[in-house]
Write an enzyme that holds these catalytic residues in place. Sequence first.
Site, PDB file in Angstrom:
ATOM      1  CG  ASP A   1      -1.855   7.659   0.693  1.00 16.38           C
ATOM      2  OD1 ASP A   1      -0.820   8.300   0.440  1.00 16.38           O
ATOM      3  OD2 ASP A   1      -2.895   7.752   0.013  1.00 16.38           O
TER       4      ASP A   1
ATOM      5  CG  ASP B   1      -1.733   1.207   1.414  1.00 12.87           C
ATOM      6  OD1 ASP B   1      -2.285   1.697   0.409  1.00 12.87           O
ATOM      7  OD2 ASP B   1      -1.837   1.705   2.550  1.00 12.87           O
TER       8      ASP B   1
END
Length: 329
Positions: A57, A55
């Site tokens: 953020d 991922d």
Amino acid sequence: MAPARCPLSDSRPSMSSALLASSLTSYSEKKDRSCLSQKFHDRPVRMAEIAVVFDFDKTILDCDSDDWVVDKFGLSEAFDRLRPTLPWNSLMDRMMMELHSRGKTVEEIADCLKEAPLHPKIVSAIKSAHASGCDLRILSDSNVFFIETILRHHGIMDCFAEINTNPGSVDAKGRLNVSPYQDFYHLSHGCKICPANMCKGAVMDKIRSSASAEGKKRFVYVGDGNADLCAGMKLEEEDVLLPRKGFPVWDLICRNPTLVKARIREWTDAAELETVLLNSVDALGRLENGNAKAIRPIPVACKFQTSLLDAAPKSPTVRREPEPCSSVV
């Protein structure tokens, strides 16, 4: 201009003395951690059968890149006012239109993104995993302009074979446009965990399919949010899920650990992620070489869930609403 609200790892609130004592790293562990990255650089390339999916953020970047830009350019009030009326991607596109109308250039947006917090330990972990031969990919609900700008600035863009995220492009007028990964107005993915514009589980299926066709046999997934559970649920028993402790994915796993077949190795900050990631990749490499006991399942310490959540960094601005996941957990 109001300061951007972002949970920097180095500015966390102090923990209770009991939790702090339990989290102290022994001298030997610190020594092992300092040598780990160098060990990966020195070894021959032998991790080609391992794919690592990140991922972005609050995983690679230690804040939400959308919030970072919104806050830095003083758009917080407008963003929060319009939040109930527009889907997230449409709202970010509206914010980019607002910046353009104020005379802000794409270059200024890029300069803002370059200031977003990305810990050197994350950079080191990514470079080490790439140097060892791992296939690195990104699966994110940010957008490609934000992600590529930040990765290039930190010299790790070339470490990633693929970036799966929302489109972000500059038009002929010099305005940055942000659009959803999937046109949810005409086609629903039907997932009850993920936001309407992207089902991370469906994208993870595609990543597994393409990576497996290239000879990848083991997968590591690293994330923090609700949708990262959906991606993690696509992992098999000999894969590894690295959830960020005290964040939504950790909360969901604690509610129902049986949702995930993969081995679970939690992490809290950049330094710990570097250690856990490289150790997991190393163990998977040894597993491929015939050491069936290279990785042992690690139980989720759900009894510590409350204290961990209290101690975890929290952003004063929480704009992404929880996805409807009650039927799953």
